[in-house]
Design a protein around this motif. Sequence first.
Motif, PDB file in Angstrom:
ATOM      1  N   LEU A   1     -18.577  21.052  -1.375  1.00 37.52           N
ATOM      2  CA  LEU A   1     -18.085  19.810  -0.757  1.00 37.52           C
ATOM      3  C   LEU A   1     -18.567  19.657   0.682  1.00 37.52           C
TER       4      LEU A   1
ATOM      5  N   MET B   1      -7.534   5.237 -10.369  1.00 40.09           N
ATOM      6  CA  MET B   1      -7.588   6.627 -10.818  1.00 40.09           C
ATOM      7  C   MET B   1      -8.888   6.900 -11.567  1.00 40.09           C
TER       8      MET B   1
ATOM      9  N   PRO C   1     -18.937  14.016  -2.093  1.00 36.05           N
ATOM     10  CA  PRO C   1     -19.221  12.931  -3.046  1.00 36.05           C
ATOM     11  C   PRO C   1     -19.216  11.546  -2.399  1.00 36.05           C
ATOM     12  N   LEU C   2     -18.421  11.369  -1.325  1.00 40.08           N
ATOM     13  CA  LEU C   2     -18.451  10.088  -0.609  1.00 40.08           C
ATOM     14  C   LEU C   2     -19.036  10.361   0.776  1.00 40.08           C
TER      15      LEU C   2
ATOM     16  N   MET D   1     -17.728   8.235   3.317  1.00 39.71           N
ATOM     17  CA  MET D   1     -16.315   8.004   2.983  1.00 39.71           C
ATOM     18  C   MET D   1     -16.133   6.583   2.433  1.00 39.71           C
ATOM     19  N   VAL D   2     -14.921   6.050   2.536  1.00 43.19           N
ATOM     20  CA  VAL D   2     -14.713   4.630   2.255  1.00 43.19           C
ATOM     21  C   VAL D   2     -14.558   4.009   3.648  1.00 43.19           C
TER      22      VAL D   2
ATOM     23  N   HIS E   1     -13.631   2.470   7.103  1.00 45.75           N
ATOM     24  CA  HIS E   1     -12.378   1.991   7.697  1.00 45.75           C
ATOM     25  C   HIS E   1     -12.687   0.749   8.519  1.00 45.75           C
TER      26      HIS E   1
ATOM     27  N   GLY F   1     -11.884   6.170  -9.002  1.00 44.84           N
ATOM     28  CA  GLY F   1     -11.866   7.068  -7.838  1.00 44.84           C
ATOM     29  C   GLY F   1     -11.913   8.543  -8.212  1.00 44.84           C
TER      30      GLY F   1
ATOM     31  N   PRO G   1     -14.082  16.613   3.676  1.00 49.56           N
ATOM     32  CA  PRO G   1     -14.690  15.900   2.537  1.00 49.56           C
ATOM     33  C   PRO G   1     -13.745  14.905   1.862  1.00 49.56           C
ATOM     34  N   PHE G   2     -12.436  15.030   2.083  1.00 52.32           N
ATOM     35  CA  PHE G   2     -11.485  14.090   1.477  1.00 52.32           C
ATOM     36  C   PHE G   2     -10.980  13.064   2.484  1.00 52.32           C
TER      37      PHE G   2
ATOM     38  N   THR H   1     -16.371  11.430  -8.657  1.00 51.47           N
ATOM     39  CA  THR H   1     -16.209  12.305  -7.491  1.00 51.47           C
ATOM     40  C   THR H   1     -16.030  13.756  -7.964  1.00 51.47           C
ATOM     41  N   THR H   2     -15.155  13.931  -8.949  1.00 51.98           N
ATOM     42  CA  THR H   2     -14.846  15.282  -9.424  1.00 51.98           C
ATOM     43  C   THR H   2     -16.001  15.864 -10.231  1.00 51.98           C
TER      44      THR H   2
ATOM     45  N   TRP I   1       0.846  -1.206   0.000  1.00 46.40           N
ATOM     46  CA  TRP I   1       0.000   0.000   0.000  1.00 46.40           C
ATOM     47  C   TRP I   1       0.880   1.255   0.000  1.00 46.40           C
TER      48      TRP I   1
ATOM     49  N   ALA J   1      -6.119  10.117  -2.168  1.00 49.99           N
ATOM     50  CA  ALA J   1      -4.806  10.195  -2.809  1.00 49.99           C
ATOM     51  C   ALA J   1      -4.791  11.228  -3.937  1.00 49.99           C
ATOM     52  N   GLY J   2      -5.971  11.770  -4.286  1.00 45.88           N
ATOM     53  CA  GLY J   2      -6.014  12.656  -5.461  1.00 45.88           C
ATOM     54  C   GLY J   2      -6.416  14.078  -5.131  1.00 45.88           C
TER      55      GLY J   2
HETATM   56  C1  HEM Z   1     -13.852  16.060  -5.338  1.00 45.05           C
HETATM   57  C2  HEM Z   1     -13.159  14.968  -5.592  1.00 45.05           C
HETATM   58  C3  HEM Z   1     -12.810  13.881  -4.598  1.00 45.05           C
HETATM   59  C4  HEM Z   1     -13.268  13.655  -3.314  1.00 45.05           C
HETATM   60  C5  HEM Z   1     -14.273  14.484  -2.507  1.00 45.05           C
HETATM   61  C6  HEM Z   1     -12.589  12.473  -2.817  1.00 45.05           C
HETATM   62  C7  HEM Z   1     -12.778  11.936  -1.547  1.00 45.05           C
HETATM   63  C8  HEM Z   1     -12.162  10.787  -1.078  1.00 45.05           C
HETATM   64  C9  HEM Z   1     -12.405  10.173   0.201  1.00 45.05           C
HETATM   65  C10 HEM Z   1     -13.397  10.692   1.265  1.00 45.05           C
HETATM   66  C11 HEM Z   1     -11.629   9.063   0.293  1.00 45.05           C
HETATM   67  C12 HEM Z   1     -11.580   8.060   1.472  1.00 45.05           C
HETATM   68  C13 HEM Z   1     -10.669   8.580   2.559  1.00 45.05           C
HETATM   69  C14 HEM Z   1     -10.605   7.652   3.753  1.00 45.05           C
HETATM   70  O1  HEM Z   1     -10.835   6.463   3.633  1.00 45.05           O
HETATM   71  O2  HEM Z   1     -10.314   8.151   4.865  1.00 45.05           O
HETATM   72  C15 HEM Z   1     -10.878   8.961  -0.941  1.00 45.05           C
HETATM   73  C16 HEM Z   1      -9.954   7.966  -1.221  1.00 45.05           C
HETATM   74  C17 HEM Z   1      -9.238   7.890  -2.399  1.00 45.05           C
HETATM   75  N1  HEM Z   1      -9.280   8.774  -3.467  1.00 45.05           N
HETATM   76 FE1  HEM Z   1     -10.427  10.439  -3.582  1.00 45.05          FE
HETATM   77  N2  HEM Z   1     -11.736  12.015  -3.780  1.00 45.05           N
HETATM   78  C18 HEM Z   1     -11.819  12.848  -4.880  1.00 45.05           C
HETATM   79  C19 HEM Z   1     -11.082  12.766  -6.059  1.00 45.05           C
HETATM   80  C20 HEM Z   1     -10.087  11.855  -6.309  1.00 45.05           C
HETATM   81  C21 HEM Z   1      -9.216  11.862  -7.465  1.00 45.05           C
HETATM   82  C22 HEM Z   1      -9.239  12.927  -8.569  1.00 45.05           C
HETATM   83  C23 HEM Z   1      -8.402  10.753  -7.380  1.00 45.05           C
HETATM   84  C24 HEM Z   1      -7.315  10.278  -8.309  1.00 45.05           C
HETATM   85  C25 HEM Z   1      -7.172  10.633  -9.562  1.00 45.05           C
HETATM   86  C26 HEM Z   1      -8.756  10.078  -6.128  1.00 45.05           C
HETATM   87  C27 HEM Z   1      -8.149   8.915  -5.665  1.00 45.05           C
HETATM   88  C28 HEM Z   1      -8.421   8.326  -4.439  1.00 45.05           C
HETATM   89  C29 HEM Z   1      -7.774   7.092  -3.982  1.00 45.05           C
HETATM   90  C30 HEM Z   1      -6.748   6.263  -4.756  1.00 45.05           C
HETATM   91  C31 HEM Z   1      -8.281   6.830  -2.696  1.00 45.05           C
HETATM   92  C32 HEM Z   1      -7.933   5.666  -1.775  1.00 45.05           C
HETATM   93  C33 HEM Z   1      -6.875   6.080  -0.756  1.00 45.05           C
HETATM   94  C34 HEM Z   1      -6.469   4.939   0.181  1.00 45.05           C
HETATM   95  O3  HEM Z   1      -7.281   4.049   0.444  1.00 45.05           O
HETATM   96  O4  HEM Z   1      -5.331   4.954   0.681  1.00 45.05           O
HETATM   97  N3  HEM Z   1      -9.763  10.771  -5.510  1.00 45.05           N
HETATM   98  N4  HEM Z   1     -11.213  10.023  -1.751  1.00 45.05           N
END
Ligand code: HEM
Length: 512
Positions: free
Chosen positions: A364, A302, A369-370, A373-374, A376, A305, A442-443, A309-310, A126, A451-452
Amino acid sequence: MASPPAANLLYAALLLPPALVYLVVKRRRSSRLPPGPMGLPLVGSLPFIDRNLHVYFAGLAAKHGPILSIRLGSKVEFVVTSAELAREVLRDKDLAFANRVMPDAGSAVSFGGEKNIVGSPVGPKWRLLRRVCVHDMLGPAGLESVRGLRGREFRSTLRYLHSRSGEPVDVGAQMFLNTMNVITSTMWGGTIGSQGERAAVGSEFRGLVAEITELLGSPNVSDFFPALAPFDVQGIRRKMEGFKVRFDLLFDKIIQKRVEADGGGETVVTDMLETMLKLEREGGDGKTSFTMNNVKALLLDMVVGGTETTSNTVEWAMAEMMHNPQVLKRAQEELDMVVGRDAVVEESHLSELHYLRMVIKETLRLHPPLPLMVPHSPSADSTVGGYHVPEGTRVFVNVWAIQRNPLVWNEPLEFNPERFAEGDNVEGRKWDFMGNQFEYFPFGSGRRICAGIAMADKMTLYSVAMLLQAFHWKLPQGTQLDLSEKFGIVMKKATPLVAIPTPRLSKPELYY
Ligand code: HEM
């Protein structure tokens, strides 16, 4: 009188329900589970859950408190609905709760499970995947190196929208395509070849991503009753495996082209695919391996995810602004000041668009969008709020409800970007996307934070800036704005925003 076996059956039928209720209550007490709905024997609360799960969980929290447990089939899940408890899970016990329970549908599509970032447990693999993604590809230097590709995709969306002037446009669909094209061109640049080929791949991806997120958000018997997973009662696993095969073919085609081009010495590119293929050729980073399945699983992370969301965020921002014309007007005035109407907005302008940035933050807040979240999950038995959390329990953090807490946010249901202006009041804190404040995240937060973020930040702001600077927007006659939500793994507008663009720039040539 009933014969003895029949009488036994009758007694059993009468005694069984209270006995089951007793057992459930006893188990809940002895294991110190937090309060929650009682549910029915065997199925728990499954028959009662609402399609809008985030709203249903918020309703349960109002009744049972900020930490609750709910039995869904044979699984007990936890739901956390306060800033304090979110902090405990995501910050104070970040490492303990940093794992995931991969849903059956997710492992079917992720190239062998634990090959991607989202599903991998915290460990050397990871860490490597995140390093490749966050530092090498989606960090400031990585994003800067593909700035030109982003600009090209935005210009092509601008041209397309101009060609549709005066006609109704599905804003979310166009933003999805724009985001998809930016993400894919960031990943593999010019590998696909002609514009026609690129568009075809883009639309195939869109269909696949929509189907995958739909299935990931659908209740699956295999997750609620793992003993039934081998039977795949709803056929979800089978469908997901089919999607994986289609992705596999698409990725193979793209990778093959790149490998051939590299072999012929044609390319000197610095996109994500090149970074990953280099790592794959080296076999990893010395601590852990990196295979072609990791390359594909990361590409999928990519695409799945990053796109909906975007693009959903952009669609919500536009819908909220059309519902609050004074906000839209102020955002356009800012664009007129910073860019004017004799030029097209560029990435270099984004740092000056302070008001528009507040619009994105407010979007946001109201529409993360989530929303859950995802989830835990602890890698060993742990505790939250003083309650025992068994290893492998899914913990949902209801960020949607936390970001609407009336004790923190004045008139929380109002769309009010000004609340993000810096100041002395409690709302004027420096809210950012880094998950340091547990009233607004929100992220996510902690080691599994999105990660993004850097890419999402750029993309949402740039997209809304382009839509507002270059066009006036109005609803088709006879239609009304609907701001209701539809829960899914990624939350959507219940009805797509369809609106009519008309040119706003001083000269038609600016659009081409
Ligand atoms: C407005 C846009 C976005 C929002 C609000 C968002 C939000 C989130 C949230 C809430 C999580 C889970 C965090 C957690 O488990 O604590 C997440 C995970 C993730 N996001 Fe985003 N995301 C967005 C855009 C993106 C973009 C553009 C990418 C990549 C191009 C991306 C890639 C990922 C990945 C790979 C994970 C998994 C991280 C992990 O498990 O270590 N996301 N995102």
